[in-house]
Design an enzyme around this catalytic site. Sequence first.
Site, short mmCIF file in Angstrom:
data_model
loop_
_atom_site.label_atom_id
_atom_site.label_comp_id
_atom_site.label_asym_id
_atom_site.label_seq_id
_atom_site.Cartn_x
_atom_site.Cartn_y
_atom_site.Cartn_z
N ASP A 1 0.85 -1.20 0.00
CA ASP A 1 0.00 0.00 0.00
C ASP A 1 0.88 1.25 0.00
OD1 ASP A 1 -1.92 1.97 0.45
OD2 ASP A 1 -1.95 1.61 2.62
N ASN B 1 -0.51 4.55 -0.43
CA ASN B 1 -1.20 5.80 -0.06
C ASN B 1 -1.79 5.79 1.34
OD1 ASN B 1 -3.36 4.15 -0.38
ND2 ASN B 1 -4.40 5.37 -1.95
N GLU C 1 -8.87 -22.16 -14.14
CA GLU C 1 -9.16 -22.73 -12.82
C GLU C 1 -10.34 -23.67 -12.98
OE1 GLU C 1 -10.28 -21.28 -8.30
OE2 GLU C 1 -11.22 -20.30 -9.99
N ASP D 1 -2.15 -1.39 -3.58
CA ASP D 1 -2.56 -0.70 -4.80
C ASP D 1 -1.58 -0.97 -5.94
OD1 ASP D 1 -0.37 1.10 -4.10
OD2 ASP D 1 -1.77 2.08 -2.73
N ASP E 1 -4.06 3.96 2.86
CA ASP E 1 -5.47 3.65 3.16
C ASP E 1 -5.66 2.22 3.66
OD1 ASP E 1 -5.11 2.20 0.85
OD2 ASP E 1 -6.80 3.08 -0.25
N ASP F 1 -11.02 -17.67 -14.04
CA ASP F 1 -11.68 -18.08 -12.80
C ASP F 1 -12.79 -19.10 -13.09
OD1 ASP F 1 -11.98 -17.43 -9.89
OD2 ASP F 1 -14.00 -16.87 -10.53
N ASP G 1 -6.57 -11.70 -14.41
CA ASP G 1 -7.64 -12.63 -14.03
C ASP G 1 -8.86 -12.35 -14.90
OD1 ASP G 1 -8.87 -14.58 -12.26
OD2 ASP G 1 -7.44 -13.88 -10.77
N HIS H 1 -4.46 -17.62 -3.39
CA HIS H 1 -5.28 -16.71 -2.59
C HIS H 1 -6.50 -17.39 -1.96
CE1 HIS H 1 -7.31 -16.99 -6.42
NE2 HIS H 1 -8.38 -16.44 -5.89
N ASP H 2 -6.83 -18.61 -2.43
CA ASP H 2 -7.98 -19.35 -1.90
C ASP H 2 -7.57 -20.49 -0.98
OD1 ASP H 2 -10.05 -17.93 -3.10
OD2 ASP H 2 -10.00 -19.15 -4.93
#
Length: 561
Positions: free
Chosen positions: A22, A24, A257, A30, A26, A200, A99, A330-331
Amino acid sequence: MANKTWWKESVVYQIYPRSFNDTNGDGIGDLKGITEKLDYLKDLGIDVIWLSPVYQSPNDDNGYDISDYRKIMTEFGTMEDWDELLEQMHTREMKLMMDLVVNHSSDEHEWFQQSRQSKDNPYRDYYIWRAGKEGKEPNNWESIFSGSAWKYDEQTNEYFLHLFSKKQPDLNWENPKVRQEVYDLMKFWLDKGIDGFRMDVINLISKVPGLPDGKTHEGKKYASGADFYMNGPRIHEFLQEMNKEVLSKYDVMTVGEMPGVDTEQAQLYTGEDRQELNMVFQFEHMDLDSGPSGKWELKPLTLQDLKFTFTKWQKGLENDGWNSLYLNNHDQPRMVSRFGDDGEYWLESAKMLATFLHMLQGTPYIYQGEEIGMTNVHFDSIDDYQDIETLNMYREKLEEGNDPKDIMRSIYVKGRDNARTPMQWDDSENAGFTAGTPWLKVNPNYNEINADRQVNDVNSIFHYYKRLIQLRKENEIVVYGTYDLLLPDHPTIYAYTRTLGAEKLLVILNFSKEASNFELPSECHYQSKELFISNYEVDEAESINRIELKPYEARVYKLKV
């Protein structure tokens, strides 16, 4: 030998942008944060970056619910930031794989907003609408995120299908206009210069006509219904059309996938003369530690099952097709916690698993943080978790009367947020991920496990990955050699060979925290040997006929035969 192509020889790194870096403050990663770290990835040796979705999305399922396929999510930055990222990647001779999420869109997509207006709206058939049956859903399918796969919409008094979240209505691929929309948006990104797509759940796009009821199991309200939408009747026709209309016109890599795919089906999806996809993500090895009721029912993993499954895929696709090699994403939970030992033998087991994966035939995928041995996380409270699948399951299991401690145990082992805790860059506050409050808590072990420490330590997991990637680039046998299993019944050692011409690699892996004895099988002849890579110090003169392997030891020898 398989036909040579750049995507077989590449190593892919998956970035989950929300958790990467990140810039910025928040608390959300990003695009500028990715650009900032490209030199780190180049140093590692990465050829291709797979970027999880960065499109406009209301974020019901962390960006896998897309409301505009041609816009960038504001939280991640602007299209100018994305253009800059692509340019900087290409300057460093790295490729970008985006993706593609087209089994479903967001319910906030303009197509769906139109579709729900009326039954005669031109966009009505972009989605799968059905009237209810006797005051109930059109069929008994269950959403993959639990509950019914149907949602009632009062405006037209009908239900729409959503195999995932209620905010992810399934697109109707039977409608040629939908397919054309998908091909147009693919061309939009390919013409901007991207180098491929990870698709996906792409094998769910063809549903069996009539959408018949599935079989319900005892005590279950809904049926999985998977038999009627996994690898459906028109899936090959759709993918061949996509290839003809779009993919064949560009030099790109594609990976689909595909839950519920077997080796025979994978040959059809990835066969070189089939004009469909380059490779698939299959899940057979990801289900080996799941009980009959699914991933949340924990069962011990046996090495025998792991050997059998990987060998089946290695042999099944060796002549026609290609494997994707991965142990986490990520899963999925972190691989060192799941397949190794994230305690006493964290360093050794992380290196051993990396050796195992990178010496197989196929294209290796590294998930962010894997190269520094990031581990699963144990948050005390369910309130610290963000993942929709995890939260739905927790609520459902509580309603069924399960003990909260037992539910949390499953989450610690299998929850998707294990992979989504922010990337651990250094030992400063929030692991150097953000100057703000991170969207998901950082794993508290970042003081010990971080990229800064490992880049500066030649014995680190990072440097070991770097060496594995370098060996792949320098030795064709790592990419194109054929695979053969040794010692199939050994309870703790996974050993295999890779063969190309007169060269052979002998890969010996101890999947145990105990010492294990390796004996070279009599059929394994060689004239000379040299140590290729190892995760412990090894005396080069030591005989390989009999080796006492240390806990989680990995050795690879190059043999002249």
